[in-house]
Design an enzyme around this catalytic site. Structure first.
Site, short mmCIF file in Angstrom:
data_model
loop_
_atom_site.label_atom_id
_atom_site.label_comp_id
_atom_site.label_asym_id
_atom_site.label_seq_id
_atom_site.Cartn_x
_atom_site.Cartn_y
_atom_site.Cartn_z
CB SER A 141 -0.86 0.00 1.27
OG SER A 141 -1.47 1.25 1.47
CE1 TYR A 156 -3.91 -2.38 4.94
CE2 TYR A 156 -3.48 -0.05 4.55
CZ TYR A 156 -3.77 -1.32 4.07
OH TYR A 156 -3.91 -1.52 2.72
N1 LIG Z 1 -8.76 -0.85 -1.42
C1 LIG Z 1 -7.79 -0.01 -1.20
O1 LIG Z 1 -8.00 1.21 -1.17
C2 LIG Z 1 -6.38 -0.52 -1.00
C3 LIG Z 1 -5.33 0.39 -1.00
C4 LIG Z 1 -4.03 -0.06 -0.83
C5 LIG Z 1 -3.78 -1.40 -0.64
N2 LIG Z 1 -4.82 -2.28 -0.63
C6 LIG Z 1 -4.50 -3.69 -0.40
O2 LIG Z 1 -5.05 -4.49 -1.43
C7 LIG Z 1 -5.23 -5.82 -0.96
C8 LIG Z 1 -6.60 -6.31 -1.39
O3 LIG Z 1 -7.59 -5.55 -0.74
P1 LIG Z 1 -8.88 -5.01 -1.52
O4 LIG Z 1 -8.70 -3.58 -1.72
O5 LIG Z 1 -9.17 -5.86 -2.68
O6 LIG Z 1 -10.00 -5.18 -0.37
P2 LIG Z 1 -10.99 -6.40 -0.04
O7 LIG Z 1 -12.05 -6.43 -1.08
O8 LIG Z 1 -11.39 -6.21 1.38
O9 LIG Z 1 -10.11 -7.70 -0.22
C9 LIG Z 1 -9.40 -8.33 0.81
C10 LIG Z 1 -9.30 -9.80 0.48
O10 LIG Z 1 -8.51 -10.45 1.49
C11 LIG Z 1 -9.19 -11.59 1.94
N3 LIG Z 1 -8.80 -11.88 3.31
C12 LIG Z 1 -8.82 -11.03 4.37
N4 LIG Z 1 -8.41 -11.67 5.48
C13 LIG Z 1 -8.15 -12.95 5.11
C14 LIG Z 1 -7.70 -14.10 5.82
N5 LIG Z 1 -7.47 -14.09 7.13
N6 LIG Z 1 -7.53 -15.25 5.13
C15 LIG Z 1 -7.79 -15.29 3.80
N7 LIG Z 1 -8.20 -14.25 3.08
C16 LIG Z 1 -8.38 -13.09 3.74
C17 LIG Z 1 -10.68 -11.22 1.80
O11 LIG Z 1 -11.50 -12.36 1.66
P3 LIG Z 1 -12.38 -13.05 2.80
O12 LIG Z 1 -12.97 -11.96 3.64
O13 LIG Z 1 -13.36 -13.84 2.02
O14 LIG Z 1 -11.41 -13.90 3.55
C18 LIG Z 1 -10.66 -10.48 0.48
O15 LIG Z 1 -10.72 -11.38 -0.59
C19 LIG Z 1 -5.03 -5.76 0.56
O16 LIG Z 1 -3.77 -6.29 0.89
C20 LIG Z 1 -5.09 -4.28 0.87
O17 LIG Z 1 -4.32 -3.96 2.01
C21 LIG Z 1 -6.11 -1.88 -0.80
#
Ligand SMILES: NC(=O)c1ccc[n+]([C@@H]2O[C@H](COP(=O)([O-])OP(=O)(O)OC[C@H]3O[C@@H](n4cnc5c(N)ncnc54)[C@H](OP(=O)(O)O)[C@@H]3O)[C@@H](O)[C@H]2O)c1
Length: 253
Positions: A141, A156
């Site tokens: 991130s 985070y």
């Molecule tokens: N969205 C943003 O603005 C943003 C910005 C910077 C970085 N990121 C990073 O991008 C990555 C993906 O996030 P996203 O934005 O796509 O949000 P998201 O839709 O909340 O996706 C998170 C994913 O991680 C899975 N997950 C969470 N805890 C888990 C666990 N204990 N075991 C297995 N799977 C787990 C969730 O699935 P389940 O709940 O089904 O397990 C979901 O598929 C993350 O690492 C996040 O930090 C996001």
């Protein structure tokens, strides 16, 4: 960017960046293992991929649990016979800071999913990645590079900073074996991250987050996915230990 005959593990494949990027890999011909906790959401993503004529492997696992995480690599190897790309994308944003009494809980929760599980999976995957001269892409991130503007997300940011440095250390260890390790560092992305992590009202957030970026725009999942596919491809064969910021200039503000 063809991924024909490549096997890709996507953690956090049940929503957001992971679901979109898994679909992009499948469109490019990859066999994909989809990993997350929520079976129903994984089944939806699998269906979308099956509509392309490909058959993904669904692995339901809570990566914060060592025993669950330990199943991911052996199941993928058994099913597809090899591994080319590991995308450590699953991530959570637990809230807690120094003055609210929740610091240690938030730290432990963030580190378990965002760092410890990544170390475990990378370690278990490394022998197979060495066989294929494969690579790892970690989804970090912009919070790796500066404190989050929300102070309750400090752990985070701490976890993503640890992930970034783990990436560089892993890249150094695995480079002599021909395995690359990189991070993609998104700024705000338009998806379910805000609601999944109970960070507030998604619409309010959307307006505020756009204001955090120099370009006044929030990235879409597939824009992050494109950078992931590039890094995972042979076109990036000279890139390892790198930090690929895709944040609409939010680091500039
Ligand atoms: N969205 C943003 O603005 C943003 C910005 C910077 C970085 N990121 C990073 O991008 C990555 C993906 O996030 P996203 O934005 O796509 O949000 P998201 O839709 O909340 O996706 C998170 C994913 O991680 C899975 N997950 C969470 N805890 C888990 C666990 N204990 N075991 C297995 N799977 C787990 C969730 O699935 P389940 O709940 O089904 O397990 C979901 O598929 C993350 O690492 C996040 O930090 C996001």
């Amino acid at each position: 960017m063809s991924f024909a005959n490549k096997v890709v593990i996507m953690t956090g494949a049940s929503s957001g960046i992971g679901a979109a990027t898994a679909l992009m890999f499948a469109k490019e011909g990859a066999d994909v293992a989809l990993v997350a906790r929520t079976q129903a959401k994984l089944a939806d993503v699998a269906k979308t991929i099956e509509a392309l004529g490909r058959k993904p492997l669904v692995i339901q696992a809570d990566l914060s649990k060592e025993a669950d995480a330990a199943t991911v690599i052996p199941k993928t190897k058994k099913h597809f016979g090899k591994l080319d790309v590991l995308v450590n994308n699953a991530g959570i944003a637990p809230q807690g800071c120094l003055l609210d009494g929740k610091a240690l809980q938030a730290y432990d929760d963030a580190m378990k999913t965002n760092v410890r599980a990544v170390i475990q999976l990378t370690s278990l995957a490394a022998p197979y990645l060495i066989q294929t001269k494969g690579n790892v892409v970690n989804i970090s991130s912009v919070a790796e590079l500066r404190p989050s503007k929300m102070t309750t997300l400090m752990f985070y940011a701490v976890s993503k900073a640890a992930l970034g440095h783990f990436t560089r250390c892993a890249a150094l260890e695995l480079a002599p074996s021909g395995v690359r390790v990189n991070t993609v560092n998104p700024g705000p992305v338009e998806n379910e991250f805000i609601t999944n992590n109970k960070l507030g009202n998604a619409d309010d957030f959307k307006g505020r987050l756009a204001g955090y970026t120099a370009l006044g725009y929030i990235a879409k999942n597939d824009e992050i996915g494109r950078v992931v596919l590039f890094l995972a491809s042979d076109k990036a064969r000279s890139i390892t230990g790198s930090t690929y910021l895709i944040d609409n200039g939010s680091l500039l503000k």
